[in-house]
Design a protein around this motif. Sequence first.
Motif, PDB file in Angstrom:
ATOM      1  N   LEU A 191      45.476  27.704 -25.501  1.00  0.00           N
ATOM      2  CA  LEU A 191      45.723  27.967 -24.088  1.00  0.00           C
ATOM      3  C   LEU A 191      44.665  27.261 -23.248  1.00  0.00           C
ATOM      4  CD1 LEU A 191      47.371  29.463 -21.932  1.00  0.00           C
ATOM      5  CD2 LEU A 191      45.850  31.434 -22.260  1.00  0.00           C
ATOM      6  N   GLY A 192      43.418  27.359 -23.678  1.00  0.00           N
ATOM      7  CA  GLY A 192      42.347  26.648 -22.983  1.00  0.00           C
ATOM      8  C   GLY A 192      42.528  25.147 -23.040  1.00  0.00           C
ATOM      9  N   ALA A 193      42.929  24.639 -24.214  1.00  0.00           N
ATOM     10  CA  ALA A 193      43.126  23.192 -24.367  1.00  0.00           C
ATOM     11  C   ALA A 193      44.272  22.687 -23.504  1.00  0.00           C
ATOM     12  CB  ALA A 193      43.380  22.861 -25.838  1.00  0.00           C
ATOM     13  N   ALA A 194      45.358  23.461 -23.420  1.00  0.00           N
ATOM     14  CA  ALA A 194      46.529  23.033 -22.640  1.00  0.00           C
ATOM     15  C   ALA A 194      46.200  22.948 -21.155  1.00  0.00           C
ATOM     16  CB  ALA A 194      47.695  24.004 -22.871  1.00  0.00           C
ATOM     17  N   ILE A 195      45.543  23.984 -20.638  1.00  0.00           N
ATOM     18  CA  ILE A 195      45.209  24.010 -19.210  1.00  0.00           C
ATOM     19  C   ILE A 195      44.205  22.907 -18.874  1.00  0.00           C
ATOM     20  CG2 ILE A 195      44.173  25.394 -17.365  1.00  0.00           C
ATOM     21  CD1 ILE A 195      45.153  27.889 -18.885  1.00  0.00           C
ATOM     22  N   SER A 196      43.223  22.720 -19.753  1.00  0.00           N
ATOM     23  CA  SER A 196      42.138  21.797 -19.436  1.00  0.00           C
ATOM     24  C   SER A 196      42.603  20.349 -19.383  1.00  0.00           C
ATOM     25  CB  SER A 196      41.014  21.930 -20.462  1.00  0.00           C
ATOM     26  OG  SER A 196      41.423  21.440 -21.725  1.00  0.00           O
ATOM     27  N   ALA A 197      43.458  19.954 -20.343  1.00  0.00           N
ATOM     28  CA  ALA A 197      43.897  18.560 -20.360  1.00  0.00           C
ATOM     29  C   ALA A 197      44.659  18.217 -19.086  1.00  0.00           C
ATOM     30  CB  ALA A 197      44.766  18.305 -21.583  1.00  0.00           C
ATOM     31  N   ILE A 198      45.390  19.192 -18.547  1.00  0.00           N
ATOM     32  CA  ILE A 198      46.141  18.953 -17.308  1.00  0.00           C
ATOM     33  C   ILE A 198      45.207  18.946 -16.102  1.00  0.00           C
ATOM     34  CG2 ILE A 198      47.900  19.911 -15.768  1.00  0.00           C
ATOM     35  CD1 ILE A 198      49.309  20.984 -18.293  1.00  0.00           C
ATOM     36  N   LEU A 199      44.366  19.981 -15.962  1.00  0.00           N
ATOM     37  CA  LEU A 199      43.508  20.091 -14.780  1.00  0.00           C
ATOM     38  C   LEU A 199      42.352  19.080 -14.810  1.00  0.00           C
ATOM     39  CD1 LEU A 199      43.263  23.960 -14.243  1.00  0.00           C
ATOM     40  CD2 LEU A 199      44.727  22.315 -13.070  1.00  0.00           C
ATOM     41  N   VAL A 200      41.577  19.134 -15.901  1.00  0.00           N
ATOM     42  CA  VAL A 200      40.432  18.224 -16.000  1.00  0.00           C
ATOM     43  C   VAL A 200      40.918  16.782 -16.071  1.00  0.00           C
ATOM     44  CG1 VAL A 200      38.416  17.567 -17.385  1.00  0.00           C
ATOM     45  CG2 VAL A 200      39.002  19.991 -17.090  1.00  0.00           C
ATOM     46  N   GLY A 201      42.020  16.550 -16.810  1.00  0.00           N
ATOM     47  CA  GLY A 201      42.564  15.199 -16.908  1.00  0.00           C
ATOM     48  C   GLY A 201      42.979  14.650 -15.553  1.00  0.00           C
ATOM     49  N   TYR A 202      43.669  15.464 -14.746  1.00  0.00           N
ATOM     50  CA  TYR A 202      44.110  15.007 -13.426  1.00  0.00           C
ATOM     51  C   TYR A 202      42.909  14.730 -12.520  1.00  0.00           C
ATOM     52  CZ  TYR A 202      46.369  14.761  -8.895  1.00  0.00           C
ATOM     53  OH  TYR A 202      46.796  14.332  -7.662  1.00  0.00           O
ATOM     54  N   VAL A 203      41.954  15.687 -12.489  1.00  0.00           N
ATOM     55  CA  VAL A 203      40.772  15.512 -11.639  1.00  0.00           C
ATOM     56  C   VAL A 203      39.986  14.283 -12.076  1.00  0.00           C
ATOM     57  CG1 VAL A 203      38.532  16.507 -11.014  1.00  0.00           C
ATOM     58  CG2 VAL A 203      40.589  17.940 -11.009  1.00  0.00           C
ATOM     59  N   GLY A 204      39.797  14.115 -13.383  1.00  0.00           N
ATOM     60  CA  GLY A 204      39.017  12.981 -13.878  1.00  0.00           C
ATOM     61  C   GLY A 204      39.661  11.647 -13.572  1.00  0.00           C
ATOM     62  N   GLU A 205      40.986  11.523 -13.791  1.00  0.00           N
ATOM     63  CA  GLU A 205      41.664  10.242 -13.601  1.00  0.00           C
ATOM     64  C   GLU A 205      41.933   9.912 -12.132  1.00  0.00           C
ATOM     65  OE1 GLU A 205      44.596   8.600 -16.362  1.00  0.00           O
ATOM     66  OE2 GLU A 205      44.680  10.593 -17.279  1.00  0.00           O
ATOM     67  N   ASN A 206      42.135  10.953 -11.295  1.00  0.00           N
ATOM     68  CA  ASN A 206      42.575  10.697  -9.937  1.00  0.00           C
ATOM     69  C   ASN A 206      41.530  10.968  -8.857  1.00  0.00           C
ATOM     70  OD1 ASN A 206      45.676  10.103 -10.143  1.00  0.00           O
ATOM     71  ND2 ASN A 206      45.290  11.821 -11.546  1.00  0.00           N
ATOM     72  N   ILE A 207      40.538  11.783  -9.150  1.00  0.00           N
ATOM     73  CA  ILE A 207      39.501  12.090  -8.154  1.00  0.00           C
ATOM     74  C   ILE A 207      38.173  11.463  -8.549  1.00  0.00           C
ATOM     75  CG2 ILE A 207      38.225  13.934  -6.990  1.00  0.00           C
ATOM     76  CD1 ILE A 207      40.677  15.725  -7.326  1.00  0.00           C
ATOM     77  N   GLY A 208      37.781  11.664  -9.793  1.00  0.00           N
ATOM     78  CA  GLY A 208      36.524  11.076 -10.263  1.00  0.00           C
ATOM     79  C   GLY A 208      36.177  11.626 -11.627  1.00  0.00           C
ATOM     80  N   TRP A 209      35.735  10.744 -12.527  1.00  0.00           N
ATOM     81  CA  TRP A 209      35.429  11.174 -13.890  1.00  0.00           C
ATOM     82  C   TRP A 209      34.398  12.287 -13.908  1.00  0.00           C
ATOM     83  CZ3 TRP A 209      39.115   9.378 -16.693  1.00  0.00           C
ATOM     84  CH2 TRP A 209      39.626   8.101 -16.491  1.00  0.00           C
ATOM     85  N   HIS A 210      33.369  12.186 -13.101  1.00  0.00           N
ATOM     86  CA  HIS A 210      32.285  13.166 -13.143  1.00  0.00           C
ATOM     87  C   HIS A 210      32.693  14.489 -12.508  1.00  0.00           C
ATOM     88  CE1 HIS A 210      29.350  10.413 -14.876  1.00  0.00           C
ATOM     89  NE2 HIS A 210      29.895   9.481 -14.120  1.00  0.00           N
ATOM     90  N   TYR A 211      33.658  14.458 -11.579  1.00  0.00           N
ATOM     91  CA  TYR A 211      34.211  15.717 -11.090  1.00  0.00           C
ATOM     92  C   TYR A 211      34.958  16.433 -12.218  1.00  0.00           C
ATOM     93  CZ  TYR A 211      33.129  14.423  -6.266  1.00  0.00           C
ATOM     94  OH  TYR A 211      32.479  14.095  -5.113  1.00  0.00           O
ATOM     95  N   GLY A 212      35.639  15.642 -13.060  1.00  0.00           N
ATOM     96  CA  GLY A 212      36.310  16.233 -14.220  1.00  0.00           C
ATOM     97  C   GLY A 212      35.324  16.868 -15.183  1.00  0.00           C
ATOM     98  N   PHE A 213      34.228  16.166 -15.472  1.00  0.00           N
ATOM     99  CA  PHE A 213      33.198  16.724 -16.348  1.00  0.00           C
ATOM    100  C   PHE A 213      32.620  18.012 -15.739  1.00  0.00           C
ATOM    101  CE2 PHE A 213      32.431  12.099 -17.723  1.00  0.00           C
ATOM    102  CZ  PHE A 213      33.244  12.233 -18.848  1.00  0.00           C
ATOM    103  N   GLY A 214      32.426  18.015 -14.428  1.00  0.00           N
ATOM    104  CA  GLY A 214      31.897  19.204 -13.763  1.00  0.00           C
ATOM    105  C   GLY A 214      32.849  20.377 -13.831  1.00  0.00           C
ATOM    106  N   LEU A 215      34.160  20.124 -13.699  1.00  0.00           N
ATOM    107  CA  LEU A 215      35.163  21.186 -13.804  1.00  0.00           C
ATOM    108  C   LEU A 215      35.134  21.808 -15.196  1.00  0.00           C
ATOM    109  CD1 LEU A 215      37.509  22.782 -12.616  1.00  0.00           C
ATOM    110  CD2 LEU A 215      39.039  20.888 -13.247  1.00  0.00           C
ATOM    111  N   ALA A 216      34.941  20.990 -16.218  1.00  0.00           N
ATOM    112  CA  ALA A 216      34.822  21.510 -17.580  1.00  0.00           C
ATOM    113  C   ALA A 216      33.623  22.458 -17.683  1.00  0.00           C
ATOM    114  CB  ALA A 216      34.670  20.356 -18.577  1.00  0.00           C
ATOM    115  N   GLY A 217      32.522  22.141 -16.997  1.00  0.00           N
ATOM    116  CA  GLY A 217      31.346  22.998 -16.998  1.00  0.00           C
ATOM    117  C   GLY A 217      31.600  24.343 -16.338  1.00  0.00           C
ATOM    118  N   ILE A 218      32.391  24.350 -15.270  1.00  0.00           N
ATOM    119  CA  ILE A 218      32.741  25.618 -14.611  1.00  0.00           C
ATOM    120  C   ILE A 218      33.517  26.508 -15.572  1.00  0.00           C
ATOM    121  CG2 ILE A 218      34.141  26.637 -12.763  1.00  0.00           C
ATOM    122  CD1 ILE A 218      33.430  24.171 -11.059  1.00  0.00           C
TER     123      ILE A 218
END
Length: 515
Positions: A163-190
């Motif tokens: 469940l964690g893996a499914a949500i993360s690939a969609i949310l972190v993946g979208y943020v990382g590819e479309n907003i900024g890679w480091h924002y994606g890394f930061g979301l993973a930290g949250i």
Amino acid sequence: MANSEITNQKTLFGHPIGLYILFLTEMWERFSYYGMRAILVLYLVAETASDNPGLGWANDSAIALYGWYTMFVYVASIPGGIIADKILGQKKSVFVGGLLLVAGHSVLAIEQMWAFYTGLALIVMGVGMLKPNISTMVGGLYPKNQQNKRDMGFYIFYMGINLGAAISAILVGYVGENIGWHYGFGLAGIGMALGQLTYWYGQRYLKGVGELVEDKRDESEKESGNLIAAIFNHTNSIIGFVIMVLAGLAIWFIGGSWSYGLLVIGLAFAVGVGIVVYNDGNKVEKDRILVTYLSFLIIIIFWGSFEQAGGLLNIYAKQKTDLSLGSFMVPASWFQSVNAIFILIFATIVGSVWVWWKNRGKESSSLFKMAIGVIIMGWGFFFMSAASMQYESAGASAMYWLVFAYLFHTIGELCASPVALSFITKLAPERWMAFMMGAYFAATGLGNKVAGLLGESATDLGEFTIFTGIAIFCTIFGILVIAILKPLKRLTHGAERLEGTKNDETEGFELADNQ
């Protein structure tokens, strides 16, 4: 945990509430790990001059780093398990691991190369402390005579992972590819911070679980407290250690690879400690430890193939797959969630099929399920062989090939992975439980490194050769495991017998089990 503490636990839907605390903690930990994993190689290969600049690495270099990183993430489970068994206990080790992970993912959000490597190092240490110990705690929630319920508990826990893996690939993946890679890394930290808070809150439901186990045997029966020094107290552990060191030196000076030479030399200590743990057991324990070690080979083969997902398949989705869905371009990282989504859909179905299979009197041991899992997972690569042929003829392959591949990978994983986790908690001596779970994850790490090597070789050999070769090899390997199943099962001494029942698998071992 004492039996009275186990039986008096509060339950929810028939399982201890502590299971759901561990479920949520692992869900957020996997959210952070798989979210970061979904964008790691994409960040490495992204052009430096683009709107969302990456590091501009070549594909093989990115996959190589991915292989080393994911290997160390899991190999770190060996020291993490030893620290839990000998110093902190599993519960405290999980808490320390969570703190390291929060720090690591937070540092990755900083746009500096020193932060990139520091963050990866902290994550390696954090996963090493958390991963083997939280899985061991799941097994500790159940009495020894509740094997079926323990298996189901691991299936529930496994759904939390995905469940964690499914949500993360969609949310972190979208943020990382479309907003900024480091924002994606930061979301993973949250996400990891939320997991740490959940674990802290749920301590009242984990009383007596994951505490430091006191070894009550006589001093003459115990191994040396210094496990490294104990390697040199026994002939077999010395031989194992020396063979690995010589192999490492040969790879370094004859093979010309100092990095892999040092890796094998480092693994010499793991092999030596593994033999020390084996020597520490009585006859039944030694047999069970031996079959557990043999099962690690299955794990290495499985994950060496499966973990193409985060490396070669991830880059293939980005560079060689038609990602257009009408006017919408599907982010390549979203395919990292397909496996997890399929697990949520098929976990109970696969579990029910195995129950039906077992009720018909068919072979249903953990080793059999793991072998079947390797075969089915391998067949998924035949779809990628078809995808690579379509790419060669049309210049791009369809997305459905990836979906079909991940479907077969998922069914194979559901046959092998949660069963393997439960298998270890059934066979490992309690005083070495965290080490054995750490060794399992170290085998997973070596599988990740094998995956990286295979992914790198695609640059020279081509994807079709790699995909087809994996499919054929996994099929042959799985069949060979099934062929030697009976002698392997004898080594378990009936550890998988049904609750309160006796079958021919356990006959003749009751006396040995009570020694």
